[in-house]
Scaffold this active site. Structure first.
Site, PDB file in Angstrom:
ATOM      1  CG  ASP A  99      14.992  -6.177  -6.653  1.00 31.12           C
ATOM      2  OD1 ASP A  99      14.392  -6.681  -5.678  1.00 31.12           O
ATOM      3  OD2 ASP A  99      15.141  -6.784  -7.734  1.00 31.12           O
ATOM      4  CD  GLU A 121      20.388  -9.882  -5.363  1.00 30.10           C
ATOM      5  OE1 GLU A 121      19.377  -9.189  -5.500  1.00 30.10           O
ATOM      6  OE2 GLU A 121      20.332 -11.120  -5.191  1.00 30.10           O
ATOM      7  CD  GLU A 135      10.278  -6.020  -8.336  1.00 31.62           C
ATOM      8  OE1 GLU A 135       9.997  -5.697  -9.523  1.00 31.62           O
ATOM      9  OE2 GLU A 135       9.449  -6.538  -7.572  1.00 31.62           O
ATOM     10  CG  HIS A 215       6.650 -12.994  -6.897  1.00 30.81           C
ATOM     11  ND1 HIS A 215       7.175 -11.723  -6.921  1.00 30.81           N
ATOM     12  CD2 HIS A 215       7.705 -13.833  -6.840  1.00 30.81           C
ATOM     13  CE1 HIS A 215       8.501 -11.803  -6.862  1.00 30.81           C
ATOM     14  NE2 HIS A 215       8.846 -13.065  -6.817  1.00 30.81           N
ATOM     15  NE  ARG A 217       3.401  -4.338  -7.185  1.00 27.42           N
ATOM     16  CZ  ARG A 217       3.580  -4.925  -6.009  1.00 27.42           C
ATOM     17  NH1 ARG A 217       4.445  -5.914  -5.895  1.00 27.42           N
ATOM     18  NH2 ARG A 217       2.892  -4.558  -4.947  1.00 27.42           N
ATOM     19  CG  HIS A 247       3.867 -14.521  -3.867  1.00 24.10           C
ATOM     20  ND1 HIS A 247       3.194 -13.470  -3.292  1.00 24.10           N
ATOM     21  CD2 HIS A 247       5.190 -14.210  -3.757  1.00 24.10           C
ATOM     22  CE1 HIS A 247       4.061 -12.564  -2.858  1.00 24.10           C
ATOM     23  NE2 HIS A 247       5.287 -12.997  -3.130  1.00 24.10           N
TER      24      HIS A 247
END
Ligand code: UD1
Ligand code: UDP
Length: 374
Positions: A99, A121, A135, A215, A217, A247
């Protein structure tokens, strides 16, 4: 007979981990497939760590990453550069994973070029456009562009069926993350590196190890502050050690180093190579994360996860190994304390389970591809 041309495209750390077993499996059949690997390098250092461990030498490296890149310019430069790769190699099938912006851009460019898109996936959904952002939308759009959907679970297949994707174009395989994890665990039995030795040396065996990553957003800004406040509070306990590989996204680095540096019981470290990270997961008592992949690895290893998200596209693990805590300071704190004090609750969430397959996904994917005509 002409070989089927397979182009495997990925760009970030988790895609690399989950596609490495697929690359290795395709490479076993050089008489049937001409297999090439294209890394966009949406990630750089974190991608290279994985390529090194799995000994993958990309045929194309687009070297796209820029510091603190934004989604629009990342997407446009990906599409432009990928188009050149397609023109050069002329693949019949393009394999993408998951994604990310690389995933969506590669599937769109492959569609424009006229190659078939194979999505590994496939079918995970929250149906909330903002979580995970971007995503969920990347994954849905990739689903529209895909010809062959490799779904990790029956639930993922059900999502695709509800979206009118034909059953004959979906194969349930388990998640390739388990293939990668099994490869890694067996390599670790006789593996050593300077980094791994260093990691071993910072673990305090007298304390309960809490491993942290983050991590997403949607957690940037206030969410990151709340998460750091919770960790600061947890670290006051004398019986825990928090290890946090931070990260490299500057939106993560800045608040984490500002708020959590120089605290007792907190070790902030660089992102670890996959093998050291897997070793550390295995040593941990509890994992606090917003990661997708770690949610899938943790139940296999029998480790409970406090998931710093409001919703999850991986519902299989909820209640078995994963507890949703969002980025809420109080929830993170309360659930951590609960899992330290309540042995029964801890045991319930830490029994190992094969929720995402047995590690045969990449074999199933390649077997399926062998039967499909060009
Ligand atoms: C990306 C993916 C996310 C995935 C995550 C895995 C998108 C939109 N996001 O998020 O889905 O879960 O990777 O970690 O596709 N950076 C480095 N070196 C690296 C990697 C990143 O310096 O090796 C820094 C750079 O400043 C870069 C920034 O991190 O611009 C953001 O990278 P990006 O791939 O855009 O976003 P992630 O947060 O890593
Ligand atoms: N991982 C790693 N080093 C680290 C942290 C995580 O190799 O320091 C691995 C982890 O085992 C998992 C993957 O990276 O397989 C998860 O990546 P990330 O959380 O960045 O992305 P997501 O899975 O959320 O897309």
């Amino acid at each position: 007979m002409a070989k089927t041309k397979i182009l495997i495209v990925f760009g970030t750390r988790p895609e690399a981990i989950k596609m490495a077993p697929v690359v290795k499996e395709f490479q076993k059949y050089p008489d049937e497939f001409e297999t090439k690997v294209c890394v966009t390098a949406q990630h750089r250092e974190m991608l290279d760590q994985v390529l090194g461990f799995f000994e993958i030498k990309p045929d194309y490296d687009l070297d796209i990453m820029k510091q603190d890149q934004d989604l629009s310019s990342l997407t446009s430069s990906l599409i432009e550069s990928l188009t050149n790769v397609f023109e050069d190699f002329k693949p019949n099938y393009v394999y993408v994973h998951g994604d990310t912006t690389t995933t969506f851009s590669a599937s769109l460019s492959a569609f424009y070029f006229g190659a078939k898109v194979c999505h590994v996936e496939a079918g995970l959904r929250t149906y909330d456009k903002k979580a995970p952002f971007p995503e969920e939308v990347n994954r849905q759009l990739t689903g529209r562009l895909t010809d062959i959907h490799f779904a990790p679970t029956e639930r993922a297949k059900e999502n695709l069926l509800k979206e009118n994707i034909k059953s004959e174009n979906i194969l349930v395989t388990g998640n390739t993350v388990i293939d990668a994890l099994r490869i890694c665990l067996s390599k670790l039995e006789s593996y050593s590196s300077d980094e791994l030795e260093q990691v071993k040396s910072i673990v305090d065996p007298r304390k309960k190890l809490i491993l942290v990553t983050g991590h997403r957003r949607e957690n940037f800004g206030e969410g990151m502050i709340q998460i750091c406040e919770a960790l600061k509070e947890i670290a006051i306990r004398k019986d825990v050690q928090i290890i946090y590989p931070v990260h490299l996204n500057p939106n993560v680095q800045k608040p984490v180093y500002e708020l959590l540096s120089n605290l007792d019981n907190v070790d902030l470290i660089e992102p670890l190579s996959y093998e050291s990270f897997v070793w550390l997961m295995n040593e941990s008592y509890l994992i606090i994360t917003d990661s997708g992949g770690i949610q899938e690895e943790a139940p296999f290893l029998g480790k409970p996860v406090l998931l710093m998200r409001e919703v999850s596209e991986r519902p299989e693990a909820l209640g078995f190994s994963t507890v949703l805590v969002g980025s809420n300071r109080d929830k993170i704190l309360a659930n951590t304390n609960l899992l330290i004090s309540d042995v029964q609750k801890y045991n319930e969430l830490s029994s190992a389970r094969n929720l995402y397959g047995k590690g045969t996904a990449s074999r199933q994917i390649v077997e399926y591809q062998k039967k499909v005509k060009i």
